[in-house]
Design a protein around this motif. Structure first.
Motif, PDB file in Angstrom:
ATOM      1  N   LEU A  41       0.774   4.068  -2.978  1.00  0.00           N
ATOM      2  CA  LEU A  41       0.564   5.494  -2.721  1.00  0.00           C
ATOM      3  C   LEU A  41       1.772   6.321  -3.156  1.00  0.00           C
ATOM      4  O   LEU A  41       1.627   7.433  -3.661  1.00  0.00           O
ATOM      5  N   ALA A  52     -12.956   5.490  -5.442  1.00  0.00           N
ATOM      6  CA  ALA A  52     -11.661   5.978  -5.922  1.00  0.00           C
ATOM      7  C   ALA A  52     -11.708   6.287  -7.412  1.00  0.00           C
ATOM      8  O   ALA A  52     -11.204   7.324  -7.868  1.00  0.00           O
ATOM      9  N   ALA A  72      -6.611  -3.104  -6.208  1.00  0.00           N
ATOM     10  CA  ALA A  72      -6.214  -2.084  -5.238  1.00  0.00           C
ATOM     11  C   ALA A  72      -5.133  -1.174  -5.810  1.00  0.00           C
ATOM     12  O   ALA A  72      -5.171   0.049  -5.638  1.00  0.00           O
ATOM     13  N   LEU A  98      -9.692   4.940  -1.215  1.00  0.00           N
ATOM     14  CA  LEU A  98      -8.443   4.221  -0.992  1.00  0.00           C
ATOM     15  C   LEU A  98      -8.355   3.694   0.438  1.00  0.00           C
ATOM     16  O   LEU A  98      -7.806   2.611   0.676  1.00  0.00           O
ATOM     17  N   CYS A 133      -9.554   9.745  -1.573  1.00  0.00           N
ATOM     18  CA  CYS A 133      -8.842   9.338  -0.360  1.00  0.00           C
ATOM     19  C   CYS A 133      -9.681   8.373   0.473  1.00  0.00           C
ATOM     20  O   CYS A 133      -9.171   7.377   0.999  1.00  0.00           O
ATOM     21  N   ALA A 180      -5.351   2.901  -6.725  1.00  0.00           N
ATOM     22  CA  ALA A 180      -4.368   3.833  -6.178  1.00  0.00           C
ATOM     23  C   ALA A 180      -3.694   4.642  -7.286  1.00  0.00           C
ATOM     24  O   ALA A 180      -3.453   5.840  -7.140  1.00  0.00           O
ATOM     25  N   MET A 188       0.828  -1.210   0.000  1.00  0.00           N
ATOM     26  CA  MET A 188       0.000   0.000   0.000  1.00  0.00           C
ATOM     27  C   MET A 188       0.855   1.249   0.000  1.00  0.00           C
ATOM     28  O   MET A 188       0.567   2.217  -0.723  1.00  0.00           O
ATOM     29  N   ALA A 214      -5.776   7.315  -8.516  1.00  0.00           N
ATOM     30  CA  ALA A 214      -5.813   8.399  -7.541  1.00  0.00           C
ATOM     31  C   ALA A 214      -4.679   9.389  -7.732  1.00  0.00           C
ATOM     32  O   ALA A 214      -4.659  10.443  -7.085  1.00  0.00           O
TER      33      ALA A 214
END
Length: 285
Positions: free
Chosen positions: A9, A255, A76, A115, A112, A80, A5, A83
């Protein structure tokens, strides 16, 4: 999971800031005069130092993306990466003077929040490795990205921007899947990764050079998130934590929807791109 993660990010931050730097550099490049897929646009943009700084951040972001894809489900990581547009929006507001209205600030918060839900719900990386058919399929899909570009480059206006943006998203999606499938230098997935990433790089550059930035970037977000997420779940065994599937679906949707609202910042803050040069794509392999 935590390492994955953080890496995802980190990739989003690198890609988001790179978008703004590349926007500043590409706008100073000499505009082209053709239409469709402009293969010389990149060479003109590479003459700008700020653009090269953006590419350096892209390279760092891609390294983080590789780490994330090896440790987290594709759905996932894809959310991200989408994002990164939230990062671009905030950076553009500070560095380019682009104004964010209340809806767009709400979209940043939505991204945000989505996520955060994904972080809570995501399980580990699936243990499926796909068969030879899937590996060759990714290579065929990478070649198909070039065909999409050839067809979309002949379309008019917004249809061209949408087609090229979607093709770029599909190319980036091929990269996301191929990373999980590479098992050696002779693997078709390795060549799919290189071909898909290069094709996506070219198509998005061309899409943003002439046409609607919002249309192209929104199409890219859809192309690079939905398909790879399905492949990860159906073919590679990506799962959520037990009982958390609805939360993961909600987080993914929030997201991606938030990113779509922020699509105009895919070019570093401009709403529309005319015949002037566009920024380089949000990321590059």
């Amino acid at each position: 999971m935590i390492v994955g993660m953080v890496a995802a990010l980190g990739a989003a931050v690198c890609f988001g800031v790179a978008s703004v730097l590349q926007a500043k550099g590409a706008r100073a490049a000499e505009p082209g005069s053709g239409s469709g897929v402009d293969t010389r646009l990149l060479a003109r943009a590479l003459a700008q130092r700020v653009y090269l700084a953006g590419l350096a951040l892209d390279a760092a972001g891609f390294g983080c993306e590789l780490v994330a894809l090896r440790r987290m489900p594709i759905y996932a990581v894809g959310a991200a990466l989408a994002a990164s547009l939230a990062v671009t929006a905030v950076a553009a507001a500070r560095l380019l003077g682009a104004a964010l209205d209340r809806t767009e600030w709400a979209a940043v918060g939505t991204v945000c929040g989505g996520l955060a839900l994904l972080g809570l719900a995501a399980g580990g990386e699936g243990h499926g490795h796909g068969g030879a058919g899937l590996r060759w399929g990714t290579l065929a899909a990478a070649g198909g990205v070039l065909l999409v570009g050839a067809v979309a480059g002949r379309l008019p206006g917004r249809a061209r921007a949408a087609g090229l943006g979607l093709g770029a998203g599909l190319g980036f999606g091929v990269v996301e899947v191929a990373v999980r499938l590479v098992d050696g230098v002779a693997s078709p997935a390795l060549y799919a990764l290189l071909l898909g990433g290069g094709a996506a790089f070219l198509l998005l550059t061309s899409a943003l050079s002439r046409g609607s930035v919002t249309t192209a970037t929104a199409a890219m977000v859809v192309g690079e998130t939905v398909g790879p997420a399905l492949v990860g779940v159906l073919a590679l065994g990506d799962r959520t934590r037990a009982g958390w599937a609805p939360v993961a679906v909600a987080g993914f949707a929030l997201a991606v929807l938030g990113a779509l609202v922020l699509a105009r910042f895919g070019e570093g803050g401009a709403v529309e791109a005319g015949p002037v040069p566009a920024r380089e794509p949000v990321r590059t392999p």
